[in-house]
Design a protein around this motif. Sequence first.
Motif, mmCIF file in Angstrom:
data_model
loop_
_atom_site.group_PDB
_atom_site.id
_atom_site.type_symbol
_atom_site.label_atom_id
_atom_site.label_comp_id
_atom_site.label_asym_id
_atom_site.label_seq_id
_atom_site.Cartn_x
_atom_site.Cartn_y
_atom_site.Cartn_z
ATOM 1 N N ALA B 7 0.830 -1.207 0.000
ATOM 2 C CA ALA B 7 0.000 0.000 0.000
ATOM 3 C C ALA B 7 0.862 1.253 0.000
ATOM 4 C CB ALA B 7 -0.906 -0.008 1.221
ATOM 5 N N VAL B 8 2.019 1.151 0.628
ATOM 6 C CA VAL B 8 2.878 2.331 0.750
ATOM 7 C C VAL B 8 3.636 2.596 -0.548
ATOM 8 C CG1 VAL B 8 4.844 3.287 2.023
ATOM 9 C CG2 VAL B 8 3.109 1.982 3.237
ATOM 10 N N TYR B 237 -3.063 -0.885 -8.779
ATOM 11 C CA TYR B 237 -3.618 -2.093 -9.413
ATOM 12 C C TYR B 237 -2.588 -3.227 -9.383
ATOM 13 C CZ TYR B 237 -8.092 -0.338 -10.951
ATOM 14 O OH TYR B 237 -9.381 0.124 -10.959
ATOM 15 N N ALA B 238 -1.324 -2.872 -9.695
ATOM 16 C CA ALA B 238 -0.265 -3.889 -9.660
ATOM 17 C C ALA B 238 -0.167 -4.476 -8.253
ATOM 18 C CB ALA B 238 1.059 -3.270 -10.079
ATOM 19 N N ALA B 239 -0.184 -3.588 -7.244
ATOM 20 C CA ALA B 239 -0.064 -4.033 -5.847
ATOM 21 C C ALA B 239 -1.272 -4.882 -5.448
ATOM 22 C CB ALA B 239 0.063 -2.819 -4.931
ATOM 23 N N ALA B 240 -2.461 -4.500 -5.940
ATOM 24 C CA ALA B 240 -3.671 -5.263 -5.595
ATOM 25 C C ALA B 240 -3.563 -6.693 -6.102
ATOM 26 C CB ALA B 240 -4.899 -4.576 -6.188
ATOM 27 N N GLY B 241 -3.079 -6.851 -7.339
ATOM 28 C CA GLY B 241 -2.929 -8.188 -7.908
ATOM 29 C C GLY B 241 -1.923 -9.020 -7.123
ATOM 30 N N VAL B 242 -0.805 -8.385 -6.778
ATOM 31 C CA VAL B 242 0.225 -9.101 -6.010
ATOM 32 C C VAL B 242 -0.332 -9.477 -4.625
ATOM 33 C CG1 VAL B 242 2.515 -8.870 -4.947
ATOM 34 C CG2 VAL B 242 2.126 -7.993 -7.252
#
Lengths: 79, 256
Positions: B7-8, B237-242
Amino acid sequence: MATLTPAQCIVAALAVHLGPNTAQVAVKAFAERALGVHAEEVRLDQVPTLLQALRPMLRTLVGQRASDETLERLGRELR
Amino acid sequence: MRLRLLAVLPLGVATVFLLAALAAAAPPGASAYRWATLTVTLLAAAGCFAGSRPFASGDPLRYGWLLQSWGYLLLATRTIPALRDIPAAATLAVLLANVFGALSPVLMVRAWYGTGLGSAIPPVRRRIAVLAALAVALILAGPSTSLAAARLAGNPTAILDLIGGVGDIVSLTLFAPLLLIAVAMRGGRLAWPWGLLAGGLFCWLLCDAVAFADGCLPPAILGALSQSLRVAACLFYAAAGVAQREVSRPRESAAP
């Protein structure tokens, strides 16, 4: 130390994924739907049926592997 | 992997990007912006693809994540020079990306409510939040959408703008249910992918809002702000998928 009821054990395990609030809602809803009882009234012999009812919900949100692993571990702990 | 770090990171990278862009006073359309856009868009596509991996064929979230991934891949093609110079190809890519971007959260929110957990969110709260998000989406994307609708007669490309605008309104409206779902699962690991998705949509919403400052701010500042929000949105979005992949990893084999 107070002993946890089967429903409380399931809520605690599901809370890791769903958070405590939604885990409680899930166990309450599925106990009523699958067993026709309040969550606090779920007996140990009803746990496999309840876990089976929770499976599609958990599979939808975390996928089959994580869902199977969580529910099988719970099933072993509550046996 | 620490989910909090996911998130950061987008906010940190976007802030550094904003400061660098302001310091360089790069004009909108600078090649540095194009490269940054391509990089973060591809990262978003890869992250969303990773988010689809834990799900089997037939699982609704698999299609939600895949649509998002395809949408970002299509957006990335806009930066390929050979395709960028073909207006029809670029327009079609944006159109499809908008359709996929709007369909994906619809599928995901429907999947969540389909699990039977809907009672975790009081219906009144849900309706108020959706109406508020719809109002904001209409304020931000409504004017351009109605202009496109007015141009429909005699202008074949207006239909693409119209569909793109409607897609924006739908996906921005879905910010509310995504956020409510994340809040309902607070304290659980699943709150992270859903919250990060909501964060990504919120950044796109702000990106649209920046257009309202056109004329009030110098173009260089406006471009830097808009690009930084685009960077943040794609990285969310990239972080959400990961995060989804990490959450879906069986706990016994998960890294401690």
